[in-house]
Write a protein that holds these residues in place. Structure first.
Motif, short mmCIF file in Angstrom:
data_model
loop_
_atom_site.label_atom_id
_atom_site.label_comp_id
_atom_site.label_asym_id
_atom_site.label_seq_id
_atom_site.Cartn_x
_atom_site.Cartn_y
_atom_site.Cartn_z
N LEU A 11 20.04 6.01 7.83
CA LEU A 11 19.34 4.57 8.31
C LEU A 11 19.91 4.19 9.26
N LEU A 12 21.25 4.74 10.39
CA LEU A 12 21.27 3.65 11.46
C LEU A 12 20.37 3.98 12.30
N GLY A 13 19.93 5.57 12.45
CA GLY A 13 18.81 5.82 13.18
C GLY A 13 17.52 5.29 13.30
N THR A 14 17.20 4.75 11.61
CA THR A 14 15.76 4.07 11.15
C THR A 14 16.07 3.04 12.41
N ILE A 15 16.93 2.28 11.39
CA ILE A 15 16.99 0.62 12.00
C ILE A 15 16.86 1.34 12.99
N VAL A 37 12.07 -4.88 2.13
CA VAL A 37 12.13 -2.79 2.87
C VAL A 37 13.36 -2.48 2.88
N THR A 38 13.76 -2.53 4.47
CA THR A 38 15.01 -1.97 5.09
C THR A 38 15.97 -2.45 3.74
N ALA A 39 16.40 -3.87 3.01
CA ALA A 39 17.60 -3.92 2.13
C ALA A 39 17.36 -2.81 1.43
N LEU A 40 16.22 -2.33 0.70
CA LEU A 40 15.80 -1.41 0.06
C LEU A 40 16.67 -0.37 0.27
N LEU A 41 16.00 0.53 1.25
CA LEU A 41 16.67 0.80 2.50
C LEU A 41 18.26 1.17 2.29
N VAL A 42 18.70 0.56 2.66
CA VAL A 42 19.97 0.24 2.82
C VAL A 42 20.99 0.92 1.30
N LEU A 92 18.44 -4.31 -6.13
CA LEU A 92 19.06 -3.63 -5.59
C LEU A 92 20.01 -2.91 -5.84
N LEU A 93 20.46 -3.66 -7.16
CA LEU A 93 21.89 -3.12 -7.99
C LEU A 93 22.23 -1.33 -8.54
N ASN A 94 20.41 -1.41 -8.81
CA ASN A 94 19.86 -0.58 -9.37
C ASN A 94 19.64 0.63 -8.44
N LEU A 95 19.24 0.28 -7.71
CA LEU A 95 18.84 1.42 -6.60
C LEU A 95 20.33 1.66 -5.74
N THR A 96 21.42 0.79 -5.47
CA THR A 96 22.35 1.79 -4.79
C THR A 96 23.08 2.56 -5.95
#
Length: 623
Positions: A157-161, A263-268, A336-340
């Motif tokens: 995640l951090l590398g992608t960002i 998009v970034t929020a979904l990835l996070v 976001l809750l479901n993805l988490t």
């Protein structure tokens, strides 16, 4: 050792930082390159951008198919610590070459470096997981895998960002080159602190033969059906993960009406969820490889995959929403809750499976089993791309509908795997029983030998005694069970999975009686634990009945240590006799059950009368 103490351990921390820095660096380089090729250098190559993106993705994944088996053979044959250091030195050289290629805008060379970085990662994958059992004890293995999975997903995640941010800076090529060189160097310095583990005895000598090694590696995986289906389950998770991650950009734009910040929020959300689920594993497992969490993870993946479908809104509006605006919508938080939670249950699903591969693979073949896992992971990720094309383009499903299909497919795959390996279902049942209806407090289980044969003897209070003892004892236990109970429909499937030994009285069926003693002898000769209930039946009064002399025959035929055990707190519960009949509910959920064990007795001192006395003392009965 707790998670906090493990991460601070000099045996584990250098390895953790080494692998995390590598995952971070891979994704800085890969994402920065993909963005530059898509935007800044869109016209620098003699083909269109779509081909460039697919070519880049293929160049990174191809080495996992080509070299994973060779990597596994190499890791099994040499000192894994030395191999890690050599691979980190190779990473520095490749990142120096990448830095020069970024600076001079040599994009074809960068694609070549991307292939070589994929190869370096393919060689690092098997040794990364295979070294853990040599660095950690069995009790630490699950926590170690939890940290590795959490660290890997957070680093990705951090590398992608970071890669995306670097592309937006002035003098981006210089910054990208500097970052990848610095972090590859830091990774090598960390690898210098990894303890030397030495070579594994009995490993085959390494030779370079990729095709033959691939066939041999896959063959090793096939030899143990439990390991093979565990590999399939892990690969299925990567199929799911790749399917979700690939669709995030279009899902955000066309369904959620969000911009790149969404998009970034979904990835996070997904990555942090996997990290949380990974770290929860040790908390929920009591420092053991708890396979009962795998079905829980599978259930969560399906439930919240369906939840993601129902929480996805219909597209409305022409302007894309930023993250703050997205959160203000009715569906934003639910998505976001479901993805988490998909990530959380994914962590619960995958961490015990990785620990199972490491624990049960033969030490001399462990890296090749991991290599076979990597090969199938890569194939399943390629399969996820094909599935996306079929369902979204050919069958014209909407992305939320595709997510629903994935959730249903997950349920089907899980049911198949668990039906083929009943151990998962058995451990799931034990886990639910010992974490809902009962709360087992154990004492003295350290008296059970860590390896080698032994007989466990316990008082018989309820129909779930075997499940509760099996859930508390770290080693697999072969239980001797009354044949009438063993033959119960549905339950018989689980008893067979646990290699339970059915028995009845000699008068009732002499053949079954003799076969039971033969099975007990065979299990003990193979170095396994066997548990018997010498009373021969459930207590109908709550008191211990007299121990029968069958234990003396067992010890005469196979003299092994005997560990007396006592169960307390089950009398009067749902699964015991109480009053005039069985299954009378008394008490509440999460009732406290005590399981106590005493010092092992030598076979010469373990007659029926002495064992009965020992169990009574453990229970607190008058001497």
């Amino acid at each position: 050792m707790s998670q906090r103490n493990l991460i601070a351990s000099s045996r584990f921390l250098p390895f953790f930082l080494t692998q995390a820095s590598g995952a971070f660096n891979d994704n800085v380089f890969k994402n920065a390159l993909m963005l530059i090729l898509a935007f800044t250098a869109a016209n620098a190559l003699p083909w269109d951008t779509d081909l460039t993106m697919n070519l880049a993705a293929g160049l990174f994944i191809l080495p996992f198919l080509l070299f994973s088996a060779t990597a596994g053979s190499l890791a099994d044959a040499v000192c894994k610590t030395k191999l890690i250091r050599a691979l980190k030195l190779l990473e520095i050289a490749l990142m120096l070459l990448a830095a020069l290629a970024f600076y001079f805008q040599q994009y074809l060379l960068l694609l070549g470096v991307l292939f070589l970085m994929g190869a370096q990662s393919a060689f690092f994958g098997p040794v990364k997981y295979a070294i853990l059992p040599q660095l950690l004890t069995d009790k630490e293995l699950l926590a170690g895998n939890a940290w590795v999975e959490m660290g890997t997903f957070v680093a990705i995640l951090l590398g992608t960002i970071t890669g995306g941010l670097l592309v937006g800076l002035a003098n981006a090529p210089l910054w990208i080159g500097a970052v990848v060189v610095v972090f590859s160097t830091l990774g090598y310095l960390c690898s210098r602190k990894i303890p030397a583990v030495g070579e594994v005895g009995g490993a085959e000598r390494f030779h370079f033969a990729p095709w033959q090694q691939t066939k041999a590696t896959v063959s090793i995986c096939y030899q143990n059906r439990t390991l093979y289906l565990s590999v399939m389950a892990i690969s299925w998770f990567w199929f799911l993960g790749a399917s979700y991650l690939t669709q995030f950009p279009n899902f955000t734009k066309t369904v959620l009406a969000g911009d790149n910040t969404v998009v970034t929020a979904l990835l996070v959300a997904f990555s942090v969820g996997v990290g949380i689920g990974s770290m929860l594993c040790e908390r929920l497992s009591a420092d053991r490889v708890e396979l009962g969490l795998v079905p829980i993870g599978a259930i969560g993946l399906t439930v919240f995959g369906v939840g993601l479908y129902f929480s996805s809104p219909a597209f409305s509006g022409t302007e894309l929403l930023n993250l703050a605006q997205f959160f203000s919508t009715a569906s934003g938080s639910w998505v976001l809750l479901n993805l988490t939670l998909i990530g959380v249950f994914g962590g619960l699903f995958i961490v015990p499976l990785y620990a199972l591969l490491q624990q049960r693979a033969e030490p001399a073949q462990r890296a090749r089993v991991i290599a076979a896992n990597n090969i199938f992971n890569a194939l399943f990720m390629v399969g996820s791309a094909i599935a996306g094309i079929v369902f979204l383009s050919l069958l014209d499903l909407a992305i939320p509908e595709y997510f629903l299909v994935l959730a249903i497919m997950n349920a089907v795959v899980a049911l198949y795997v668990f039906s083929q390996v009943p151990e998962f279902a058995l451990r799931f049942l034990i886990y639910l029983l010992s974490h809902t209806m009962y709360r087992v407090q154990s004492r003295g289980l350290e008296h059970i030998p860590a390896e080698g044969a032994a007989v466990l003897v316990a008082n018989h209070v309820s129909y779930v005694d075997a499940l509760l003892i099996g859930g508390a004892v770290r080693r697999p236990v072969r239980f001797v069970m009354e044949k009438a109970i063993y033959d119960l429909p549905v339950a018989n499937w689980l008893f067979k999975a646990a290699k339970t030994i059915p028995i009845c009285s000699k008068q009732k069926n002499e053949a079954v009686y003799e076969a039971a003693f033969a099975s007990i002898k065979r299990e003990l000769e193979q170095g396994n634990l066997v548990c018997i209930f010498p009373e021969g039946r459930l207590t109908k009064t709550g008191e211990i009945d007299g121990f029968r002399p069958g234990i003396e025959r067992i010890l005469a035929e196979t003299p092994v240590p005997v560990v007396p055990m006592a169960l307390q707190g089950l009398w009067g519960s749902f699964f015991s006799h109480h009053g005039s009949g069985a299954f009378k509910f008394k008490g509440r959920f999460w009732s406290k059950i005590k399981l106590h064990a005493s010092d092992a007795l030598p076979a010469s001192a373990a007659n029926a009368a002495e064992l009965e006395r020992q169990v009574r003392l453990l229970r607190g009965d008058a001497a």
